[in-house]
Design an enzyme around this catalytic site. Structure first.
Site, PDB file in Angstrom:
ATOM      1  N   LYS A 158       0.808  -1.193   0.037  1.00 63.11           N
ATOM      2  CA  LYS A 158      -0.008  -0.041   0.162  1.00 63.11           C
ATOM      3  C   LYS A 158       0.812   1.425  -0.048  1.00 63.11           C
ATOM      4  CE  LYS A 158      -4.015  -1.301   2.815  1.00 63.11           C
ATOM      5  NZ  LYS A 158      -4.708  -1.174   4.090  1.00 63.11           N
ATOM      6  N   GLY A 165      -8.006   3.584  -3.062  1.00 62.21           N
ATOM      7  CA  GLY A 165      -7.638   2.359  -3.777  1.00 62.21           C
ATOM      8  C   GLY A 165      -6.287   2.361  -4.866  1.00 62.21           C
ATOM      9  N   HIS A 208     -14.921  -4.789   4.940  1.00 61.33           N
ATOM     10  CA  HIS A 208     -14.695  -3.792   5.446  1.00 61.33           C
ATOM     11  C   HIS A 208     -15.653  -3.308   6.386  1.00 61.33           C
ATOM     12  CE1 HIS A 208     -13.272   0.611   4.180  1.00 61.33           C
ATOM     13  NE2 HIS A 208     -14.332   0.750   4.764  1.00 61.33           N
ATOM     14  N   HIS A 234     -11.320  -2.050  -4.911  1.00 57.76           N
ATOM     15  CA  HIS A 234     -11.256  -1.161  -3.544  1.00 57.76           C
ATOM     16  C   HIS A 234     -11.916  -0.018  -3.583  1.00 57.76           C
ATOM     17  CE1 HIS A 234      -7.987  -4.241  -3.050  1.00 57.76           C
ATOM     18  NE2 HIS A 234      -7.208  -3.532  -3.894  1.00 57.76           N
ATOM     19  N   GLU A 274     -11.562   2.979   9.742  1.00 51.82           N
ATOM     20  CA  GLU A 274     -11.813   1.994   8.821  1.00 51.82           C
ATOM     21  C   GLU A 274     -11.105   0.698   9.449  1.00 51.82           C
ATOM     22  OE1 GLU A 274     -12.593   3.889   4.548  1.00 51.82           O
ATOM     23  OE2 GLU A 274     -10.998   3.012   4.967  1.00 51.82           O
ATOM     24  N   ARG A 296     -12.785  13.469   7.794  1.00 51.88           N
ATOM     25  CA  ARG A 296     -13.778  13.796   7.204  1.00 51.88           C
ATOM     26  C   ARG A 296     -14.997  13.514   7.212  1.00 51.88           C
ATOM     27  NH1 ARG A 296     -14.127  10.432   3.045  1.00 51.88           N
ATOM     28  NH2 ARG A 296     -12.108   9.642   2.195  1.00 51.88           N
TER      29      ARG A 296
HETATM   30  P1  ADP Z   1     -14.822   6.831   0.719  1.00 54.01           P
HETATM   31  O1  ADP Z   1     -14.218   5.744   1.750  1.00 54.01           O
HETATM   32  O2  ADP Z   1     -15.489   8.036   1.400  1.00 54.01           O
HETATM   33  O3  ADP Z   1     -15.228   6.384  -0.576  1.00 54.01           O
HETATM   34  P2  ADP Z   1     -12.350   7.475  -0.615  1.00 54.01           P
HETATM   35  O4  ADP Z   1     -10.948   7.423  -0.004  1.00 54.01           O
HETATM   36  O5  ADP Z   1     -12.521   6.452  -1.715  1.00 54.01           O
HETATM   37  O6  ADP Z   1     -13.255   7.367   0.444  1.00 54.01           O
HETATM   38  O7  ADP Z   1     -12.446   8.697  -1.328  1.00 54.01           O
HETATM   39  C1  ADP Z   1     -13.297   9.803  -1.006  1.00 54.01           C
HETATM   40  C2  ADP Z   1     -13.486  10.756  -1.787  1.00 54.01           C
HETATM   41  O8  ADP Z   1     -12.777  11.650  -2.572  1.00 54.01           O
HETATM   42  C3  ADP Z   1     -14.502  10.087  -2.904  1.00 54.01           C
HETATM   43  O9  ADP Z   1     -15.559   9.719  -2.717  1.00 54.01           O
HETATM   44  C4  ADP Z   1     -13.920  10.978  -4.403  1.00 54.01           C
HETATM   45  O10 ADP Z   1     -15.174  11.911  -4.256  1.00 54.01           O
HETATM   46  C5  ADP Z   1     -12.740  11.520  -3.758  1.00 54.01           C
HETATM   47  N1  ADP Z   1     -11.676  10.760  -4.398  1.00 54.01           N
HETATM   48  C6  ADP Z   1     -10.640   9.939  -3.944  1.00 54.01           C
HETATM   49  N2  ADP Z   1      -9.972   9.787  -4.795  1.00 54.01           N
HETATM   50  C7  ADP Z   1     -10.125  10.589  -5.881  1.00 54.01           C
HETATM   51  C8  ADP Z   1      -9.419  10.715  -7.190  1.00 54.01           C
HETATM   52  N3  ADP Z   1      -8.445  10.177  -7.582  1.00 54.01           N
HETATM   53  N4  ADP Z   1     -10.089  11.351  -8.181  1.00 54.01           N
HETATM   54  C9  ADP Z   1     -11.261  12.070  -7.673  1.00 54.01           C
HETATM   55  N5  ADP Z   1     -11.829  12.243  -6.613  1.00 54.01           N
HETATM   56  C10 ADP Z   1     -11.320  11.146  -5.576  1.00 54.01           C
HETATM   57  P1  ADP Z   2      -7.604   3.676   0.406  1.00 54.37           P
HETATM   58  O1  ADP Z   2      -6.883   4.695   1.386  1.00 54.37           O
HETATM   59  O2  ADP Z   2      -7.296   3.897  -0.749  1.00 54.37           O
HETATM   60  O3  ADP Z   2      -8.963   3.784   0.793  1.00 54.37           O
HETATM   61  P2  ADP Z   2      -7.540   1.559   2.395  1.00 54.37           P
HETATM   62  O4  ADP Z   2      -6.255   1.129   3.302  1.00 54.37           O
HETATM   63  O5  ADP Z   2      -8.735   2.045   3.280  1.00 54.37           O
HETATM   64  O6  ADP Z   2      -7.229   2.281   1.188  1.00 54.37           O
HETATM   65  O7  ADP Z   2      -7.937   0.046   1.620  1.00 54.37           O
HETATM   66  C1  ADP Z   2      -8.874   0.193   0.569  1.00 54.37           C
HETATM   67  C2  ADP Z   2      -9.413  -1.337   0.609  1.00 54.37           C
HETATM   68  O8  ADP Z   2      -8.680  -2.207   0.192  1.00 54.37           O
HETATM   69  C3  ADP Z   2     -10.329  -1.738   1.754  1.00 54.37           C
HETATM   70  O9  ADP Z   2     -11.642  -1.487   1.902  1.00 54.37           O
HETATM   71  C4  ADP Z   2     -10.244  -3.260   1.400  1.00 54.37           C
HETATM   72  O10 ADP Z   2     -11.145  -3.769   0.833  1.00 54.37           O
HETATM   73  C5  ADP Z   2      -8.930  -3.655   0.915  1.00 54.37           C
HETATM   74  N1  ADP Z   2      -7.988  -3.548   1.859  1.00 54.37           N
HETATM   75  C6  ADP Z   2      -7.144  -2.810   2.588  1.00 54.37           C
HETATM   76  N2  ADP Z   2      -6.432  -3.646   3.386  1.00 54.37           N
HETATM   77  C7  ADP Z   2      -6.558  -4.890   3.303  1.00 54.37           C
HETATM   78  C8  ADP Z   2      -5.821  -6.035   3.869  1.00 54.37           C
HETATM   79  N3  ADP Z   2      -4.936  -5.991   4.779  1.00 54.37           N
HETATM   80  N4  ADP Z   2      -6.049  -7.275   3.502  1.00 54.37           N
HETATM   81  C9  ADP Z   2      -7.248  -7.354   2.778  1.00 54.37           C
HETATM   82  N5  ADP Z   2      -7.874  -6.417   2.080  1.00 54.37           N
HETATM   83  C10 ADP Z   2      -7.506  -5.086   2.332  1.00 54.37           C
HETATM   84 MG    MG Z   3     -10.128   3.888   2.672  1.00 54.41          MG
END
Ligand code: ADP
Ligand code: ADP
Ligand code: MG
Length: 649
Positions: A158, A165, A208, A234, A274, A296
């Protein structure tokens, strides 16, 4: 309480915040980019300030410009929504330095949770379980590979600065580690300007589950959990609260850990902890681990609102204005169950490609909560997230809430762009999901079944033809107007790449016989509605040359004018075009270069993903029509190959 706040965001979340502010008697200031001059969020606020160009970097990410807009309009506080500047500690510092209130946590709290590796160290110290793995500073490839061996495969790499993701790679075996590390790093460097990674144990059958927390800077409460296991790459697709199979004991343990995490950093405002949960043996008090904190308001916050009756934005405003937390932990309870579906403009059969377009029509059934940033007539532009709406349902039990979600999706009408509506409906009918047996791999395993598209039936084609020919209207008949000569009409329709001529024979005001490709359909007006071969006709909408039949996820038919087409040019097989709107990330093709089928010619970045554009055949590059860094529309010409004998002939 504040008199006036500025909302530093757009779309549904800006509207969501404005709604609560209005209910609290707080005036709102919108900010908008060129592309959003006529956007719904501007109309939802009392005032609006133009802050620049359409690209986020030219508007919604311009912290100084936004702060100036707040000062100019006399706003006392800034709500950041999610995304954009919401988790940018530098912005928070600047807001505070300007004498304004940031509606959210302190810059220090955001910094503490900003990098996944540092956050994990902090959480370990606070006694919160973290996923076993390596989150140290040694970024040497050999060392990381050694750490992966020690953790045991499969492992997850990661980006420490990751989000959405990005910069994440699952590695199943040691032989794949080096390659995965390389690609995770380069994606992380591009997306976050930070190539550092951590390595952690990949949890099998992962779920998750996240906990909503709320702090006042010293104390925190939790508002229970949300299950966000239905993910694709993801990214969350459908969320629910509470988590299926949750027990009072595990909820208590997770809630306590989340509160500990929030209090460890003196958290103020709404946040989410999370957790990744091992779903292979049921939920257990020793089977969940801290993954990250989102500092947030979260996209999926409405499901928590639905089961707790709390307006989280109201709490945000109150706490930011210096009031204490509105409720104590023991006053918070769960009522029923809630779901949220994220409706996107995307082309599911084409691999979930983000889509753009003008929404010829958009309507939601009144029985659900629909948080949307767009209206009929609005465009889904290439500049921002293609989310159309969040559809939220609530019910006394999980079954009832899910049944209501199926009904809400069935009653959602979108015309003018492809959407993931059919995919969401298929998910809601999925046996495992229906039974509450969820994990993050569910969608991937059954992707084929979930993305199967509903073909248009004869009745749908017939209905489209009747609608476009104006033959669903019976009034003219009654007036004896000679509209029915000739009594037979025909139209050329295109659907899913196939064209067909449809003929309609009118047989009195209430009866039509529609001749479609493989038979005929009888349309009868009875009991105040049209029946097609005895079945009640679905809703249908005509906008310009587009006819949308609201069956399944919505079936789009295009009316073809044979004359116009004869005059038009035919496609050019030598062109490599952008399959979707996006940003040209890199261009590898060089004029004069000999390429082979499958060679990467360019990389397009669109909505959180990179797409390689490959040469479809062997040939020679005649012309490169774009440069890296250009924003392009769908269909934009990127690279032209020299015409071959056959193509030229
Ligand atoms: P959540 O857990 O709320 O879905 P994410 O970490 O996936 O959180 O992203 C939070 C919000 O930030 C998303 O819903 C999106 O609106 C914005 N976001 C995240 N990554 C991107 C990206 N690469 N480009 C545009 N918007 C993004
Ligand atoms: P992001 O900041 O991109 O949201 P996260 O660390 O929250 O990244 O992980 C996003 C998703 O990836 C999680 O909701 C889960 O589905 C998967 N994931 C993350 N860590 C693990 C893990 N250790 N094992 C399996 N799946 C994972
Ligand atoms: Mg996350």
């Amino acid at each position: 309480m504040f008199d006036k706040i500025l909302i530093a965001n757009r779309g549904e979340i800006a509207i969501r915040v404005a709604k609560t502010a209005r209910a609290m008697g707080v005036r709102t200031v919108a900010v908008y980019s060129d592309a959003d001059a006529g956007a719904a969020h501007v109309a939802a606020c009392d005032e609006a300030v133009h802050i620049g160009g359409s690209a986020p970097a030219e508007s919604y990410l311009r912290g100084e410009r936004i702060i100036q807009a707040a000062l100019d309009t006399g706003a006392q506080a800034i709500h950041p929504g999610y995304g954009f500047l919401s988790e940018n500690p530098g912005f928070v510092d600047a807001v505070v330095a300007a004498g304004l209130v940031f509606i959210g946590p302190s810059a220090d709290a955001i910094r503490a949770m900003g990098l996944k590796d540092a956050a994990k160290v902090l959480m370990e110290k606070a006694g919160v379980p973290v996923v076993p793995g390596y989150h140290g500073s040694n970024q040497d490839a050999e060392h990381l590979a050694g750490a992966a061996d020690a953790i045991g495969y499969p492992v997850l790499i990661k980006a420490v600065a990751g989000g959405g993701g990005k910069g994440m790679r699952l590695v199943e075996a040691p032989a794949r580690f080096a390659e995965a590390l390389e690609s995770a790093r380069s994606e992380a460097q591009n997306a976050f300007g930070n190539a550092d990674v951590l390595v952690e144990k990949y949890i099998e059958k992962p779920r998750h589950i996240e906990v909503q927390v709320f702090g006042d800077g010293t104390h925190a409460v939790h508002l229970f959990e949300r299950d966000c296991s239905l993910q694709r790459r993801h990214q969350k697709v459908i969320e629910e609260a509470p988590a299926p199979g949750m027990t009072a004991e595990v909820r208590e343990a997770m809630g306590r850990a989340a509160v500990r995490a929030a209090e460890a950093i003196g958290y103020r405002g709404a946040g989410t902890i999370e957790f990744i949960v091992d779903g292979s043996r049921g939920l257990r008090t020793d089977g969940f681990w801290f993954m990250e904190m989102n500092t947030r308001l979260q996209v999926e916050h409405p499901v928590t609102e639905a089961i707790t009756g709390v307006d989280l934005v109201e709490w945000q405003l109150r706490v930011a204005a210096g009031e204490s937390l509105p409720l104590r932990q023991q006053d918070l309870t769960i009522t029923g169950h809630a779901f949220e579906s994220r409706l996107y403009a995307e082309d599911v059969p084409a691999g979930f490609l983000p889509a753009t377009g003008t929404l010829a029509y958009l309507a939601f059934p009144i029985e659900c909560r629909a948080d949307s940033g767009v209206r009929t007539g609005d465009a889904i532009s290439p500049f921002y997230d293609p989310m159309i709406a969040k559809i939220i349902t609530h019910g006394p039990t999980r079954d009832v809430a899910l049944t209501r979600m199926r009904a809400a999706l069935a009653g959602t009408q979108v015309a003018g762009t492809v959407t993931n509506l059919g995919f969401l409906s298929a998910l809601c009918a999925h046996q495992g999901f229906t039974a509450g047996d969820v994990d993050t791999g569910l969608i991937g395993r059954d992707l084929e079944q979930l993305t199967a598209t509903l073909a248009a039936g004869a009745a749908d084609v017939a209905l489209a033809a009747l609608a476009v020919l104006g033959l669903l209207d019976r009034r003219d008949w009654a007036t004896g107007f000679a509209l029915w000569s000739p009594l037979e009409r025909s139209v050329l329709l295109e659907h899913a790449g196939e064209e067909s001529v449809v003929r309609v024979i009118c047989d009195g005001p209430d009866r039509r016989c529609v001749l479609v490709a493989d038979g005929s359909v009888e349309a009868l007006y009875q009991g105040g509605r049209w029946l097609l071969d005895g079945q009640v006709a679905p809703a249908v909408r005509v906008t310009g040359d587009l006819v949308t039949v609201f069956a399944g996820a919505g079936l789009a038919f295009h009316v073809i004018d044979p004359l116009a087409r004869a005059a038009g040019a035919t496609g050019d097989g030598n062109l490599i075009e952008a399959p979707m709107p996006g940003m040209v990330k890199a261009v590898f093709a060089v004029a004069g270069q000999t390429v082979q089928a499958g060679d990467r010619l360019a990389v397009l970045e669109a909505m959180k993903m990179e797409h390689a554009l490959l040469a479809a055949r062997d040939g020679v590059v005649a012309e490169v029509l774009v440069t890296a860094g250009t924003q392009v529309e769908a269909g934009a010409a990127l690279v032209r190959l020299e015409a071959t004998e056959e193509a030229a002939g």
